[in-house]
Design a protein around this motif. Structure first.
Motif, PDB file in Angstrom:
ATOM      1  N   VAL A  47      22.078  27.266   8.945  1.00 50.92           N
ATOM      2  CA  VAL A  47      21.099  28.304   9.812  1.00 50.92           C
ATOM      3  C   VAL A  47      21.830  29.127  10.977  1.00 50.92           C
ATOM      4  O   VAL A  47      21.569  29.969  11.483  1.00 50.92           O
TER       5      VAL A  47
ATOM      6  N   HIS B 225      21.360  32.744  10.518  1.00 52.18           N
ATOM      7  CA  HIS B 225      20.169  33.241  11.285  1.00 52.18           C
ATOM      8  C   HIS B 225      20.544  33.138  12.825  1.00 52.18           C
ATOM      9  O   HIS B 225      19.728  33.545  13.669  1.00 52.18           O
TER      10      HIS B 225
ATOM     11  N   PRO C 105      19.047  22.540  11.701  1.00 52.44           N
ATOM     12  CA  PRO C 105      17.953  23.668  11.767  1.00 52.44           C
ATOM     13  C   PRO C 105      16.588  23.102  12.927  1.00 52.44           C
ATOM     14  O   PRO C 105      16.100  23.824  13.267  1.00 52.44           O
TER      15      PRO C 105
ATOM     16  N   SER D  64      12.952  21.042  13.341  1.00 53.38           N
ATOM     17  CA  SER D  64      11.701  21.065  12.763  1.00 53.38           C
ATOM     18  C   SER D  64      11.502  22.292  12.047  1.00 53.38           C
ATOM     19  O   SER D  64      11.623  23.188  12.916  1.00 53.38           O
ATOM     20  N   ILE D  65      10.785  22.306  11.050  1.00 53.53           N
ATOM     21  CA  ILE D  65      10.223  23.586  10.424  1.00 53.53           C
ATOM     22  C   ILE D  65       8.680  23.892  10.443  1.00 53.53           C
ATOM     23  O   ILE D  65       8.082  24.634  10.048  1.00 53.53           O
TER      24      ILE D  65
ATOM     25  N   VAL E 140       6.082  24.736   2.862  1.00 51.84           N
ATOM     26  CA  VAL E 140       6.986  25.695   3.657  1.00 51.84           C
ATOM     27  C   VAL E 140       6.344  27.184   3.314  1.00 51.84           C
ATOM     28  O   VAL E 140       6.577  27.542   2.082  1.00 51.84           O
TER      29      VAL E 140
ATOM     30  N   MET F 176      10.379  31.415   5.671  1.00 52.04           N
ATOM     31  CA  MET F 176      10.759  30.510   6.809  1.00 52.04           C
ATOM     32  C   MET F 176      12.476  30.614   6.889  1.00 52.04           C
ATOM     33  O   MET F 176      13.156  30.731   5.743  1.00 52.04           O
ATOM     34  N   ARG F 177      13.097  30.784   8.014  1.00 50.30           N
ATOM     35  CA  ARG F 177      14.587  30.895   7.972  1.00 50.30           C
ATOM     36  C   ARG F 177      15.103  29.693   7.793  1.00 50.30           C
ATOM     37  O   ARG F 177      15.063  28.555   8.881  1.00 50.30           O
ATOM     38  N   MET F 178      15.701  29.271   7.054  1.00 49.33           N
ATOM     39  CA  MET F 178      16.481  28.110   6.573  1.00 49.33           C
ATOM     40  C   MET F 178      17.963  28.512   6.017  1.00 49.33           C
ATOM     41  O   MET F 178      18.264  29.706   5.823  1.00 49.33           O
ATOM     42  N   ALA F 179      18.647  27.475   5.517  1.00 42.14           N
ATOM     43  CA  ALA F 179      19.706  27.488   4.992  1.00 42.14           C
ATOM     44  C   ALA F 179      19.675  28.192   3.626  1.00 42.14           C
ATOM     45  O   ALA F 179      18.860  27.909   3.001  1.00 42.14           O
TER      46      ALA F 179
END
Length: 205
Positions: free
Chosen positions: A120, A124, A143, A145-146, A155, A159-162
């Motif tokens: 991330v 991002h 990253p 907590s999501i 999710v 959602m901005r994740m790897a």
């Protein structure tokens, strides 16, 4: 919308009249051949199909050879359609870099460099979780907590994740044409364009 197919040569810089150094990209734009003219009556829309970069005979097949022979040319590696082309052209016409003039603005599209699976921070611009003190030893690029809990228990999309980064079609708009070198089919535009060296690019007016 008029345009050409080209190949990204690389980057250089030019000095303007005030002595300012301007980063720019050199593109080999054309020559391209009109390989098909689509019309409203036959195809349901108007478009111009153009080809760039000759393909080796052993890499082609009879179907492609037959298609390109109608235009009086050999099979091409890159073929693109441009709808609503500004000028009228016939099958087999050659389009050169003289389609562009110095000072006008163009849009350049290409496939961006693929960077593989990235975290991330790189993908991002995340800052990581906290600092290296207070007992944290492996959270600098995490990253965090999501936000999901027992509800919604999933999710959310987007959602901005790897994940995989790059390798997508990217268009950079409004790049100024600094120089047109017609004898070498070169186009020099201000700024950077997507893709690696020798990547195919699409230049649109």
């Amino acid at each position: 919308m008029s345009g050409l197919i080209g190949r990204k040569i690389g980057m250089t810089s030019l000095f303007d009249e005030n002595g300012k150094n301007i980063p720019c990209t050199v593109i080999e734009a054309g020559p391209c051949v009109v390989t098909q003219v689509r019309t409203e009556e036959v195809d349901g829309y108007n478009a111009l199909q153009i080809g760039f970069d000759d393909k080796k005979a052993k890499s082609s097949n009879k179907a492609l050879d037959g298609h390109f022979s109608k235009a009086g040319t050999v099979a091409k590696k890159k073929v693109v359609e441009f709808q609503d082309f500004e000028d009228e052209h016939k099958l087999g016409d050659e389009l050169t870099v003289e389609l562009f003039t110095e000072g006008e603005f163009v849009d350049v599209s290409a496939t961006s460099k693929g960077k593989g699976f990235q975290g991330v921070v790189k993908r991002h611009g995340f800052a990581g979780v906290g600092q290296a003190t207070h007992g944290q030893h492996n959270r600098l690029r995490a990253p965090g907590s999501i936000g999901a809990a027992s509800y919604p228990a999933r999710v959310f999309k987007g959602m901005r994740m790897a994940g995989r980064m790059g390798g997508k079609k990217v268009t950079v708009q409004n790049l100024r044409v600094l120089k047109v070198v017609s004898e070498k089919n070169l186009l020099v535009v201000k700024g950077a364009v997507p893709g690696h060296k020798n990547a195919y690019v699409i230049i649109q007016k």
